[in-house]
Motif scaffolding. Structure first.
Motif, short mmCIF file in Angstrom:
data_model
loop_
_atom_site.label_atom_id
_atom_site.label_comp_id
_atom_site.label_asym_id
_atom_site.label_seq_id
_atom_site.Cartn_x
_atom_site.Cartn_y
_atom_site.Cartn_z
N CYS A 23 15.93 -23.50 -15.96
CA CYS A 23 16.76 -22.14 -16.06
C CYS A 23 17.31 -22.20 -17.37
N HIS B 186 22.27 -10.52 -17.53
CA HIS B 186 21.24 -11.69 -17.12
C HIS B 186 22.23 -12.62 -16.27
N VAL B 190 17.03 -14.48 -15.09
CA VAL B 190 16.93 -13.25 -13.80
C VAL B 190 17.74 -12.16 -14.58
N LEU B 192 19.44 -8.62 -13.80
CA LEU B 192 19.76 -7.53 -12.72
C LEU B 192 20.54 -6.42 -13.39
N ILE B 237 16.32 -6.12 -9.38
CA ILE B 237 16.34 -7.16 -10.01
C ILE B 237 14.99 -7.60 -10.82
N PRO B 239 12.96 -10.67 -11.40
CA PRO B 239 12.89 -11.93 -11.12
C PRO B 239 11.91 -12.80 -12.12
N SER B 241 11.18 -13.44 -16.40
CA SER B 241 11.68 -13.65 -17.69
C SER B 241 11.26 -12.46 -18.55
N GLU B 246 10.01 -5.34 -11.40
CA GLU B 246 11.19 -5.29 -11.01
C GLU B 246 11.30 -4.82 -9.35
#
Lengths: 89, 413
Positions: A23, B186, B190, B192, B237, B239, B241, B246
């Motif tokens: 992450c 972010h 991810v 949003l 969303i 998911p 990078s 979307e």
């Protein structure tokens, strides 16, 4: 039983560490994206990526803010994309 | 002695004359310098003024929008119509007053039935509170799914028409009046985004004016018919990078019946799920674009008067509608050939199901394919074919088959 618990705990911690590391790496990758990369990734979600020479610097500032609102770009993404378009037009 | 006096006198005279000439010369130079100074000042004023005409102020205005025109050949029930369709022009005014204040308005102009109709697509003011929160008020496109808000303009829509269930007599909202909060951020890799709004909302058609449309929802009214405002929102969303995918989830709930009427308790609940996937496929030297949206509408139970009946008979039905579309486009924009890189092929399937037992029951399905040629990033010539079948329009309520060839030229500006 105790051994199994220890093994699963270690495996769980390893997986968690890998996830957090992943992450963090991904987050850094996202933050490090250039304006050109963000322009290529975000504009084509709805329409063809615009040519930088389409608008003047001032017009890109207006169009950029419009797209920030309409396309839900973050402030950071918008700033980078506008800077790129202004530098390349 | 005399000779020395003469020489001294001559030198004095020469010196005096030289001084006079020198003073004259200095005066000339001074004047020339003064003239040059004046010229520089004048030029500075002149070009400085001209430059200031192009120097941007804090207020920034921009005119954008799009234009489209085309030709339709429509075959239905053994008859074929050929028509050039009227040029539609949608100017969009954008005004950035400051880093925090923004205004946008779209006018919708179209030439239909020998008349030029001009409407207001949207007009709203936005205030950027901070990097995560933006508030806007006025008339705005409702973020219900993604098609209406982001994909409907003719120069963006890869097809010649809108999917079933959108637009006139559709089951998804278009634009409405109200207040909206939106933003994007972010969480790790991810991304949003969110939109939440309060609007006047849809209204229930009770069949008084148009009996065959009893139970339908009317979207985009300027004045509300009750104090129960519509509340809704959408969460998007990303998911991945690279923002290629979307997923969007939308919902809205509203009181739709007229205040004080027998329908005052009737509510409507609407949901939508949308998907967008756009990715460069290097091995095909192409860009793949997939879009999809599913709409669902549920209106509370109500009784409607049977048309042309004098005995006060009423009927009801399960007022549930749904519709969806799936669209895929492929453009070999990464090939070297200048002609083929401008081509794009697109296909779409859409379906609509309106309530069984209603007078506007219909269940059409539609296939559409398009071959597009992009002159540049915002100008496209679209050649399309679409066929629509199934239970037809609510006026006839019978099965239909309609085939349509279309030519569209769409230009964004």
């Amino acid at each position: 039983m105790k051994k199994t618990t220890i093994i699963f705990t270690i495996l769980g911690m390893a997986a968690l560490s890998a996830y957090i590391t992943g992450c963090k790496t991904q987050t850094e990758m996202v933050k490090a994206k250039s304006g050109a990369q963000l322009w290529g990734e975000n504009c084509i979600r709805c329409h063809n990526a615009p040519s930088p020479d389409t608008f003047s610097d001032v017009e890109w500032e207006v169009a950029g803010m419009h797209m920030q609102i309409r396309a839900n770009l973050t402030e950071d993404e918008t700033t980078k994309i506008i800077d790129f378009l202004k530098a390349a037009n | 002695m005399m000779k020395r006096t003469t020489i001294l006198s001559a030198l004095s005279i020469i010196l005096a004359v030289s001084t006079v000439f020198a003073q004259d010369s200095l005066s000339t130079y001074d004047r020339q310098i003064a003239n040059l100074d004046q010229q520089v000042t004048d030029l500075d004023r002149k070009f400085g003024k001209q430059f200031s005409l192009f120097k941007p102020g804090k207020s920034k205005f921009m005119l954008r929008g799009f234009f489209f025109t085309g030709f339709d050949m429509v075959s239905s029930e053994g008859e074929t119509d050929y028509n050039f369709i009227g040029g539609g022009i949608n100017p969009v005014l954008l005004y950035k007053q400051s880093e925090r204040l923004f205004f946008e308005a779209e006018f919708e102009g179209e030439y239909v039935n020998n008349e030029f109709n001009l409407g207001l697509g949207y007009a709203n003011a936005t205030f950027v509170v901070n990097k995560y929160i933006t508030v806007r008020g006025g008339k705005f496109l409702i973020p219900f799914g993604s098609f209406t808000e982001k994909l409907h303009p003719a120069w963006i829509n890869k097809m010649s028409s809108t999917p079933l269930g959108f637009g006139h007599d559709g089951i998804a909202p278009g634009a409405d009046l109200g207040l909206e909060v939106r933003g994007a951020f972010h969480i790790g890799a991810v991304k949003l985004n969110y939109q939440a709004y309060v609007i006047n909302g849809p209204q229930l058609k009770t069949g008084v004016d148009e009996p065959e449309e009893a139970g339908m929802l009317k979207f985009g009214s300027y004045t509300d018919n009750n104090p129960d405002k519509a509340v809704g929102g959408r969460i998007g969303i990303f998911p991945m990078s690279n923002s290629s995918l979307e997923l969007g989830f939308s919902g809205m709930t509203a009181g739709v019946g007229d205040k004080g009427s027998a329908y005052s308790k009737v509510r409507a609940n609407l949901f939508a799920v949308d998907l967008s996937y756009v990715k460069s496929l290097n091995f095909m030297k192409s860009v793949l674009d997939i879009k999809a949206q599913y709409n669902y509408s549920q209106v509370g139970d109500a009784n409607y008067a049977v048309p042309d009946d004098t005995t006060d008979l009423f009927y009801d039905f399960n007022n549930v509608s749904s519709g969806y579309y799936v669209q895929m486009a492929l453009r070999p924009s990464l090939v070297d050939n200048n002609f083929f890189k401008r081509l794009e092929i697109a296909g779409r399937f859409s379906a609509l199901q309106t309530p069984e037992g209603s007078l506007w029951e219909q269940a059409p399905t539609q296939w559409a394919v398009n071959l597009n040629y992009w002159f540049n990033w915002r100008t496209v010539l679209k050649l399309g074919y679409q066929t629509t079948g199934g239970l037809g329009d609510h006026d006839s309520g019978t099965s239909i088959t309609q085939n349509m060839f279309t030519v569209r030229l769409a230009m964004g500006f």
